[in-house]
Design a protein around this motif. Structure first.
Motif, PDB file in Angstrom:
ATOM      1  N   PHE A 195       0.854  -1.183   0.000  1.00  0.00           N
ATOM      2  CA  PHE A 195       0.000   0.000   0.000  1.00  0.00           C
ATOM      3  C   PHE A 195       0.891   1.234   0.000  1.00  0.00           C
ATOM      4  N   LEU A 196       0.536   2.246  -0.758  1.00  0.00           N
ATOM      5  CA  LEU A 196       1.393   3.405  -0.937  1.00  0.00           C
ATOM      6  C   LEU A 196       0.971   4.608  -0.102  1.00  0.00           C
ATOM      7  N   ASP A 197      -0.164   4.526   0.584  1.00  0.00           N
ATOM      8  CA  ASP A 197      -0.604   5.626   1.428  1.00  0.00           C
ATOM      9  C   ASP A 197       0.450   5.928   2.492  1.00  0.00           C
ATOM     10  N   SER A 198       0.654   7.227   2.783  1.00  0.00           N
ATOM     11  CA  SER A 198       1.721   7.613   3.702  1.00  0.00           C
ATOM     12  C   SER A 198       1.525   7.031   5.095  1.00  0.00           C
ATOM     13  N   ARG A 199       0.269   6.853   5.497  1.00  0.00           N
ATOM     14  CA  ARG A 199       0.014   6.284   6.824  1.00  0.00           C
ATOM     15  C   ARG A 199       0.324   4.797   6.851  1.00  0.00           C
ATOM     16  N   LYS A 200       0.617   4.246   5.707  1.00  0.00           N
ATOM     17  CA  LYS A 200       0.945   2.830   5.641  1.00  0.00           C
ATOM     18  C   LYS A 200       2.444   2.576   5.731  1.00  0.00           C
ATOM     19  N   GLY A 201       3.221   3.668   5.930  1.00  0.00           N
ATOM     20  CA  GLY A 201       4.615   3.468   6.277  1.00  0.00           C
ATOM     21  C   GLY A 201       4.678   3.028   7.740  1.00  0.00           C
ATOM     22  N   TYR A 202       5.869   2.951   8.288  1.00  0.00           N
ATOM     23  CA  TYR A 202       5.982   2.497   9.674  1.00  0.00           C
ATOM     24  C   TYR A 202       6.968   3.369  10.440  1.00  0.00           C
ATOM     25  N   SER A 203       6.821   3.327  11.751  1.00  0.00           N
ATOM     26  CA  SER A 203       7.717   4.038  12.653  1.00  0.00           C
ATOM     27  C   SER A 203       8.489   3.026  13.484  1.00  0.00           C
ATOM     28  N   ILE A 204       9.745   3.308  13.733  1.00  0.00           N
ATOM     29  CA  ILE A 204      10.542   2.473  14.626  1.00  0.00           C
ATOM     30  C   ILE A 204      10.505   3.072  16.026  1.00  0.00           C
ATOM     31  N   VAL A 205      10.230   2.228  17.012  1.00  0.00           N
ATOM     32  CA  VAL A 205      10.338   2.615  18.415  1.00  0.00           C
ATOM     33  C   VAL A 205      11.457   1.767  19.000  1.00  0.00           C
ATOM     34  N   MET A 206      12.566   2.415  19.327  1.00  0.00           N
ATOM     35  CA  MET A 206      13.780   1.698  19.712  1.00  0.00           C
ATOM     36  C   MET A 206      14.114   1.927  21.182  1.00  0.00           C
ATOM     37  N   ASN A 207      14.226   0.839  21.900  1.00  0.00           N
ATOM     38  CA  ASN A 207      14.614   0.916  23.306  1.00  0.00           C
ATOM     39  C   ASN A 207      16.138   0.899  23.421  1.00  0.00           C
ATOM     40  N   THR A 208      16.667   1.745  24.281  1.00  0.00           N
ATOM     41  CA  THR A 208      18.127   1.823  24.422  1.00  0.00           C
ATOM     42  C   THR A 208      18.488   2.112  25.869  1.00  0.00           C
ATOM     43  N   TRP A 209      19.735   1.746  26.237  1.00  0.00           N
ATOM     44  CA  TRP A 209      20.207   2.029  27.587  1.00  0.00           C
ATOM     45  C   TRP A 209      21.740   2.035  27.609  1.00  0.00           C
ATOM     46  N   LYS A 210      22.321   3.227  27.540  1.00  0.00           N
ATOM     47  CA  LYS A 210      23.757   3.423  27.702  1.00  0.00           C
ATOM     48  C   LYS A 210      24.612   2.521  26.809  1.00  0.00           C
ATOM     49  N   ARG A 211      24.151   2.357  25.563  1.00  0.00           N
ATOM     50  CA  ARG A 211      24.932   1.596  24.588  1.00  0.00           C
ATOM     51  C   ARG A 211      25.002   2.451  23.326  1.00  0.00           C
ATOM     52  N   TYR A 212      25.737   3.530  23.417  1.00  0.00           N
ATOM     53  CA  TYR A 212      25.690   4.562  22.385  1.00  0.00           C
ATOM     54  C   TYR A 212      26.253   4.078  21.048  1.00  0.00           C
ATOM     55  N   ASP A 213      27.271   3.240  21.087  1.00  0.00           N
ATOM     56  CA  ASP A 213      27.823   2.712  19.834  1.00  0.00           C
ATOM     57  C   ASP A 213      26.800   1.831  19.119  1.00  0.00           C
ATOM     58  N   LEU A 214      26.084   1.016  19.902  1.00  0.00           N
ATOM     59  CA  LEU A 214      25.047   0.167  19.301  1.00  0.00           C
ATOM     60  C   LEU A 214      23.894   1.018  18.780  1.00  0.00           C
TER      61      LEU A 214
END
Length: 228
Positions: free
Chosen positions: A12-31
Motif C-alpha cells: 500500500f502506498l498511502d503515507s500512513r501505511k509506512g511504519y515508525s521504529i520505536v527503539m529501546n536503548t540504555w547506555k549503549r551509544y555505539d550500538l
C-alpha cells in the motif's frame, strides 16, 4: 510461519501505511548509532522514536550525530524524522508508552542491539499489513502448562531451542516485532496495573505482556516471520 519465499501481500502506498521504529536503548551509544545508521535507509520508514530512560538527557554530541546520520541515509527525497522520547522513570514499561505524535499506524518495536536487513523488515511490514491487528515478529517463543506441578495457572516459558525442537510457538517478542500503535494506549491505560508493576519491579517480561495483550485483544496468534 512466513519466510521470504512466500509471496507477500500487495503493498500500500498511502503515507500512513509506512511504519515508525520505536527503539529501546540504555547506555549503549555505539550500538544505538549503528542501529540508527542502518535502519534509516529502510525504504518505508517514516520516523524513529528512541525510548530514553537514562537519568541524564542525551548529549548534544549524540543528538547532532544521529540527526546527521538520519538525514544522510534518507532516500528518494524523504526525510526520516528522529525524536527522543524522554522518560523520568527507569522502567521497561516506557517502551510501550503512548506516543502522541506518531504518524503511522504501524510500529516496529526493536532493541538497539538487534539488526535485521531492510529487506527482512520490509517483508515483515508487508505481512503485518495483511493482518494489522496482530503482532508480526522475528523472535518466536513458546509457553505451555506445567503438568508436573498439576497447576493449570502455572506455565513454563520456552526459548528458541524449545521452538526449534517442538516446531511450535505461541508468542513473538517485542524486541523485533510489528504491531498497531493502538496497543500502546491499551498497554498503558487498560492492561491491569499489576502487570506493569511486575515489569517495573523485575525489569523483565514486558515483551510477554505485550504479546499476550495483543493475543487477548484479537483472539488470534502472532505471526512469526523468518529474517536474517
Amino acid at each position: 510461519l512466513w519466510n521470504n519465499q512466500t509471496p507477500p501481500p500487495p503493498r500500500f502506498l498511502d503515507s500512513r501505511k509506512g511504519y515508525s521504529i520505536v527503539m529501546n536503548t540504555w547506555k549503549r551509544y555505539d550500538l544505538l548509532k549503528q542501529s540508527i545508521k542502518h535502519y534509516s535507509s529502510c525504504p518505508r520508514l517514516e520516523s524513529v522514536h528512541i525510548v530514553w530512560s537514562e537519568p541524564d538527557p542525551p548529549s548534544d554530541v549524540l543528538l547532532k550525530y544521529l540527526h546527521h546520520v538520519v538525514k544522510s541515509k534518507s532516500k528518494d527525497g524523504r526525510l526520516v524524522k528522529l525524536k527522543f522520547d524522554i522518560n523520568k522513570e527507569d522502567s521497561l514499561n516506557n517502551r510501550f508508552k503512548e506516543i502522541k505524535d506518531l504518524e503511522t499506524d504501524a510500529v516496529f518495536s526493536i532493541d538497539d542491539d538487534v539488526i535485521f536487513p531492510c529487506s527482512s523488515v520490509e517483508f515483515a511490514f508487508d505481512v503485518w499489513q495483511s493482518a494489522p491487528d496482530t503482532m508480526v515478529g522475528f523472535v518466536p517463543r513458546v509457553h505451555w502448562m506445567d503438568s508436573l506441578e498439576g497447576n493449570s495457572n502455572k506455565f513454563i516459558y520456552g526459548g528458541w531451542w524449545s521452538v526449534w525442537w517442538t516446531g511450535t510457538y505461541s508468542m513473538v517478542l517485542s524486541k523485533a516485532a510489528f504491531f498497531h500503535k493502538k496497543y500502546f494506549n491499551i498497554y498503558t491505560k487498560e492492561m491491569p496495573s499489576s502487570i506493569r508493576e511486575y515489569v517495573t519491579k523485575n525489569r523483565n517480561c514486558e515483551d510477554i505482556a505485550m504479546s499476550f495483550l495483543v493475543a487477548n485483544a484479537t483472539g488470534a496468534p502472532p505471526i512469526w516471520v523468518k529474517g536474517n
